[in-house]
Design a protein around this motif. Structure first.
Motif, mmCIF file in Angstrom:
data_model
loop_
_atom_site.group_PDB
_atom_site.id
_atom_site.type_symbol
_atom_site.label_atom_id
_atom_site.label_comp_id
_atom_site.label_asym_id
_atom_site.label_seq_id
_atom_site.Cartn_x
_atom_site.Cartn_y
_atom_site.Cartn_z
ATOM 1 N N ARG A 237 38.539 -3.811 -28.035
ATOM 2 C CA ARG A 237 38.124 -4.633 -29.167
ATOM 3 C C ARG A 237 36.611 -4.835 -29.107
ATOM 4 N N PRO A 240 37.037 -1.749 -31.756
ATOM 5 C CA PRO A 240 38.223 -0.943 -31.417
ATOM 6 C C PRO A 240 37.831 0.526 -31.322
ATOM 7 N N SER A 249 43.339 -5.012 -34.241
ATOM 8 C CA SER A 249 42.205 -5.924 -34.437
ATOM 9 C C SER A 249 42.187 -6.483 -35.858
#
Length: 385
Positions: A237, A240, A249
Motif C-alpha cells: 500500500r 499498491p 486499497s
C-alpha cells in the motif's frame, strides 16, 4: 487466590505471594480487573497531582506511578527491540543483541519515546480534569476504556478473517487447498483467546498484526480465477504494487469514508481513535471502526469481483514508480458494484435485525456511541459468519 496471583505477577502491589499456575489457567480472566486497578491508581495520581501542579506535571507523575505500579512491565522488551531492530546487522546478530541484558543507545531512545508518548497522553487527559470526583471518574474511565474498545475491535477483525477463510472452504471445497486454509483458520482461532485476555493497546496491535499476517499469507488461495492477473504475494500500500492490492486499497478507502461518515452522523469525532494512534489529518476512529469490517465487507467484495471476472488486466494503469491503480472506467465499475453490495440485506448478529450492508458502519457507530455514553456495558463488534 488466582486474583492475588495475577495481581502479584502483573503489578508490584504488596498483596503477598501466591502460586502462579504454569499455564496461567484461571489467571487471565482477571486481567481486565488488573487493568482497572492500574488505571484507577494512575488516574488518582494524575488527578491529585493536577490539583496542586500544572497538568503537564500531573501527566508525568501519572506515568511515573504507572511505571512504579507495574514495575515497568514490558519496558525491558521495548528496550531490547530498540537495540536489536534499529541496528544495521544480520538477523542472527540482531537476536544476539536483543538477548543481551545491557542497554544500548537505541534501546534508551526507544524507552524515552515510549514513556514520552505515555506521559503526553496523560498530560492531555490531565488537562480535562476539572478538580471534581466526576472528573476523576472520567479520567479513570478513559484510561481503561481504550484497551477494552481496542480489544473488541481486534477480536472482531480476527474473528471475521477466520470466517472469511471458512466460508471459502465451505463454498469451494473442491477448488481450494482446504488443508492449508483450515490450518490458517485454526491459527486465527487460537489467537482469539489471546485477544480476549489482552488489554494493552500495544500488545493488541501486535496480535492484530499476527492475525493479518496469517490471513494474508493464504489470501492468494481465496482467489479462484484469473490468477495470472490477480496473483497475491503480499499486502502493499501507498502505493499498491499489483492489481489485487489496487482493488484492496480502493475498497479500504471507500470503507474508511463510509465509517467516518457514520461516526460523524452519531456525533463522534472520527479523528480521535482508540486502537490507531492519532495523527494530523488521520481519521483514527474511522480506521478503528473499519478493522472488523475489512475481511467480511471489503475483502469479500474484492474476492467476489475478481472471481466473477469483473476486472481484467486492461483495467489497471502502471506508473513509473511501480504503483498500480484502477483506470477511470474501472473505478466507475468498482463504485457501481460497491453500491450494489451496500444494498444487499443481511441479519445483524447483535441487533438481530435485517439491514443492508451499507447500514452496517452506521449500526456499529451507533453501538460505539451508546457504549461511550454509558448505555451499553461493552462494545459489541460485528461478528460475521
Amino acid at each position: 487466590m488466582k486474583f492475588r496471583a495475577a495481581l502479584g505477577f502483573f503489578t508490584r502491589l504488596p498483596v503477598g505471594s501466591a502460586p502462579l499456575p504454569p499455564t496461567f489457567q484461571g489467571v487471565i480472566v482477571w486481567l481486565p480487573a488488573i487493568g482497572l486497578i492500574v488505571g484507577l491508581l494512575a488516574a488518582l495520581a494524575v488527578a491529585l497531582a493536577t490539583l496542586l501542579l500544572p497538568a503537564q506535571l500531573g501527566g508525568v507523575i501519572g506515568c511515573l506511578v504507572w511505571v512504579f505500579i507495574t514495575g515497568g512491565l514490558h519496558l525491558d522488551g521495548v528496550a531490547d527491540c530498540g537495540d536489536g531492530l534499529l541496528v544495521e546487522a544480520p538477523p542472527e546478530r540482531r537476536l544476539e543483541i536483543m538477548k543481551d541484558s545491557r542497554l544500548g543507545t537505541f534501546g534508551g531512545a526507544a524507552l524515552f519515546f515510549v514513556l514520552a508518548l505515555k506521559a503526553t497522553a496523560l498530560c492531555t487527559l490531565a488537562a480535562s480534569f476539572d478538580g471534581s470526583w466526576s472528573g476523576l471518574l472520567t479520567l479513570a474511565g478513559a484510561c481503561c476504556m481504550a484497551g477494552a474498545l481496542a480489544r473488541s475491535m481486534v477480536f472482531g477483525k480476527v474473528y471475521n478473517a477466520r470466517w472469511s477463510i471458512e466460508r471459502t472452504c465451505r463454498d469451494h471445497a473442491m477448488r481450494v487447498d482446504t488443508e492449508t486454509l483450515k490450518a490458517a483458520s485454526a491459527k486465527l482461532k487460537a489467537l482469539l483467546p489471546q485477544v480476549q485476555a489482552e488489554t494493552d493497546s500495544g500488545s493488541l496491535r501486535g496480535l492484530e498484526g499476527a492475525g493479518a499476517a496469517i490471513y494474508f499469507d493464504v489470501f492468494d488461495r481465496l482467489i479462484l480465477n484469473h490468477k495470472d492477473v490477480f496473483s497475491f504475494t503480499g499486502r502493499s500500500r501507498r502505493p499498491p504494487l499489483d492489481p489485487c492490492n489496487a482493488l484492496l486499497s480502493f475498497a479500504y478507502s471507500l470503507l474508511a469514508n463510509d465509517c467516518a461518515a457514520a461516526l460523524e452522523a452519531v456525533g463522534l469525532d472520527s479523528y480521535v481513535g482508540f486502537l490507531h494512534t492519532d495523527r494530523p489529518g488521520r481519521q483514527s476512529l474511522a480506521a478503528d471502526l473499519m478493522e472488523e469490517l475489512r475481511p467480511c465487507f471489503a475483502d469479500r467484495f474484492v474476492l467476489s469481483a475478481v472471481n466473477l471476472g469483473r476486472f481484467s488486466a486492461k483495467d489497471f494503469e502502471a506508473q513509473e514508480n511501480g504503483a498500480v491503480y484502477l483506470s477511470e472506467n474501472a473505478r466507475k465499475t468498482f463504485l457501481q458494484g460497491w453500491q450494489e453490495k451496500k444494498r444487499e440485506e443481511i441479519r445483524h448478529p447483535y441487533l438481530e435485525e435485517k439491514l443492508s450492508w451499507g447500514m452496517v458502519p452506521y449500526a456499529q457507530a451507533l453501538l460505539l456511541a451508546r457504549y461511550l455514553r454509558g448505555d451499553l456495558d461493552d462494545y459489541p463488534p460485528f461478528l460475521w459468519k
